[in-house]
Design an enzyme around this catalytic site. Sequence first.
Site, mmCIF file in Angstrom:
data_model
loop_
_atom_site.group_PDB
_atom_site.id
_atom_site.type_symbol
_atom_site.label_atom_id
_atom_site.label_comp_id
_atom_site.label_asym_id
_atom_site.label_seq_id
_atom_site.Cartn_x
_atom_site.Cartn_y
_atom_site.Cartn_z
ATOM 1 N N SER A 1 0.790 -1.226 0.000
ATOM 2 C CA SER A 1 0.000 0.000 0.000
ATOM 3 C C SER A 1 0.822 1.276 0.000
ATOM 4 C CB SER A 1 -0.937 0.019 1.213
ATOM 5 O OG SER A 1 -1.799 -1.081 1.165
ATOM 6 N N THR A 2 1.985 1.281 0.633
ATOM 7 C CA THR A 2 2.755 2.517 0.725
ATOM 8 C C THR A 2 4.200 2.254 0.345
ATOM 9 O OG1 THR A 2 3.440 2.189 3.014
ATOM 10 C CG2 THR A 2 1.305 3.257 2.661
#
Length: 198
Positions: free
Chosen positions: A21-22
């Site tokens: 996600s990041t």
Amino acid sequence: MQEISSPYPSRATLIGYARVSTGDQDLRIQRDELLAAGCSRLFSEKITGTHAARPELARMLDHLRKGDVVIVSRLDRLARSTRDLLEISEQLLSMGVGLRSLAEPWADTTSPAGRMVLTVFAGIAEFERSLIIERTHKGRTAAKMRGVRFGRRPTLSPEQVALARHLIDDERNSTAHVASLLGVHRATLYRALARTSA
């Protein structure tokens, strides 16, 4: 008893898809799991699941051929929601491509049991959607009966429309000039005047 042949060959090409996600998260764990599962090609990206555009997922879908099997470490790495998962799995099935999750063994569309589970999920999602639509409709109907008005609020108040009509009709101002005075677009003023004269 006749054996039913699988549409996926025993030596199917396994294609891995990994996502984190990041930028802080590391793709290495997922990549290692996918390589250990026998994937010959990996597609991976660092992008939030809520982001609509996932270029590596799109590249993988373009790369796939009939008989391939997509492998993911977990289903939430592939899809943003149940609906998204169902849409992707249906797309894969229509291409003759299987889907398998390492963490969720029941999610394996190369097996009849896995396809059945996803079919049940699709039915549940459809049922939930119909309930939401029904509740929304009932809520709107009840609100309307209580006098709640839906839609955008008018940009101009009735007093402003009356002032605009006075300035245009009695004082011979142009509609563009009056719209500018009221801080709205000329088309907005035309619509407001048409509504009040109807």
